[in-house]
Motif scaffolding. Structure first.
Motif, mmCIF file in Angstrom:
data_model
loop_
_atom_site.group_PDB
_atom_site.id
_atom_site.type_symbol
_atom_site.label_atom_id
_atom_site.label_comp_id
_atom_site.label_asym_id
_atom_site.label_seq_id
_atom_site.Cartn_x
_atom_site.Cartn_y
_atom_site.Cartn_z
ATOM 1 N N LYS A 138 0.141 -4.067 -11.011
ATOM 2 C CA LYS A 138 0.886 -5.045 -11.464
ATOM 3 C C LYS A 138 2.289 -4.953 -10.723
ATOM 4 O O LYS A 138 2.640 -5.974 -10.292
ATOM 5 C CB LYS A 138 1.409 -4.755 -12.875
ATOM 6 N N ALA A 139 2.697 -3.783 -10.182
ATOM 7 C CA ALA A 139 3.868 -3.365 -9.545
ATOM 8 C C ALA A 139 3.824 -4.105 -8.222
ATOM 9 O O ALA A 139 4.841 -4.583 -7.342
ATOM 10 C CB ALA A 139 4.412 -1.916 -9.772
ATOM 11 N N THR A 140 2.698 -3.878 -7.686
ATOM 12 C CA THR A 140 2.147 -4.064 -6.317
ATOM 13 C C THR A 140 1.582 -5.427 -5.949
ATOM 14 O O THR A 140 1.642 -5.880 -4.921
ATOM 15 C CB THR A 140 1.498 -3.203 -5.551
ATOM 16 N N SER A 141 0.971 -5.915 -7.043
ATOM 17 C CA SER A 141 0.200 -7.083 -6.844
ATOM 18 C C SER A 141 -0.925 -7.017 -6.046
ATOM 19 O O SER A 141 -1.596 -7.872 -5.463
ATOM 20 C CB SER A 141 0.947 -8.354 -6.072
ATOM 21 N N LEU A 142 -1.360 -5.815 -5.776
ATOM 22 C CA LEU A 142 -2.668 -5.504 -5.188
ATOM 23 C C LEU A 142 -3.840 -5.436 -6.325
ATOM 24 O O LEU A 142 -3.579 -5.431 -7.362
ATOM 25 C CB LEU A 142 -2.713 -3.906 -4.713
ATOM 26 N N ILE A 172 0.803 -1.179 -0.092
ATOM 27 C CA ILE A 172 -0.003 0.169 -0.054
ATOM 28 C C ILE A 172 0.785 1.282 -0.018
ATOM 29 O O ILE A 172 0.686 2.267 -0.837
ATOM 30 C CB ILE A 172 -1.065 -0.079 1.429
ATOM 31 N N ALA A 173 1.919 1.280 0.827
ATOM 32 C CA ALA A 173 2.763 2.450 0.774
ATOM 33 C C ALA A 173 3.445 2.588 -0.392
ATOM 34 O O ALA A 173 3.538 3.633 -0.919
ATOM 35 C CB ALA A 173 3.792 2.186 1.956
ATOM 36 N N THR A 174 3.981 1.485 -1.117
ATOM 37 C CA THR A 174 4.565 1.648 -2.310
ATOM 38 C C THR A 174 3.570 2.035 -3.427
ATOM 39 O O THR A 174 3.760 2.865 -4.179
ATOM 40 C CB THR A 174 5.042 0.075 -2.721
ATOM 41 N N ALA A 175 2.194 1.661 -3.541
ATOM 42 C CA ALA A 175 1.243 2.072 -4.512
ATOM 43 C C ALA A 175 1.200 3.769 -4.234
ATOM 44 O O ALA A 175 1.005 4.229 -5.179
ATOM 45 C CB ALA A 175 -0.065 1.352 -3.880
ATOM 46 N N LYS A 176 1.092 4.178 -2.937
ATOM 47 C CA LYS A 176 1.024 5.612 -2.798
ATOM 48 C C LYS A 176 2.241 6.318 -3.396
ATOM 49 O O LYS A 176 2.069 7.447 -4.061
ATOM 50 C CB LYS A 176 0.881 5.841 -1.397
ATOM 51 N N ARG A 177 3.278 5.947 -3.237
ATOM 52 C CA ARG A 177 4.413 6.381 -3.833
ATOM 53 C C ARG A 177 4.535 6.511 -5.333
ATOM 54 O O ARG A 177 4.753 7.477 -6.117
ATOM 55 C CB ARG A 177 5.891 5.801 -3.337
ATOM 56 N N LEU A 178 3.864 5.362 -5.970
ATOM 57 C CA LEU A 178 4.076 5.192 -7.263
ATOM 58 C C LEU A 178 2.946 6.249 -8.009
ATOM 59 O O LEU A 178 3.085 6.624 -9.125
ATOM 60 C CB LEU A 178 3.627 3.932 -7.747
#
Length: 62
Positions: A46-50, A28-34
């Motif tokens: 795709k990048a986070t598998s979410l 989730i934190a990675t998604a927010k940065r992206l």
């Protein structure tokens, strides 16, 4: 002896749950940065598998 085995199993389950929760929080934190980098919902999923639905919900929060 049975009690010890049961406690060991419960400890393993707790550890696995904690690791899964930590991984989800990191994704989730990675998604927010992206999002801040301008990536699309599909690329972030795709990048986070979410799931896309979860990524869209995160986008709506921002």
């Amino acid at each position: 002896m049975l009690m010890e085995a049961r406690l060991l199993d419960e400890r393993r389950e707790g550890k696995a749950e904690g690791l899964a929760e930590g991984e989800a929080n990191a994704n989730i934190a990675t998604a927010k940065r992206l999002f801040s980098m301008g990536l699309s919902v599909q690329d972030i999923a795709k990048a986070t598998s979410l799931p896309i639905e979860q990524v869209e919900a995160l986008q709506a929060e921002q």
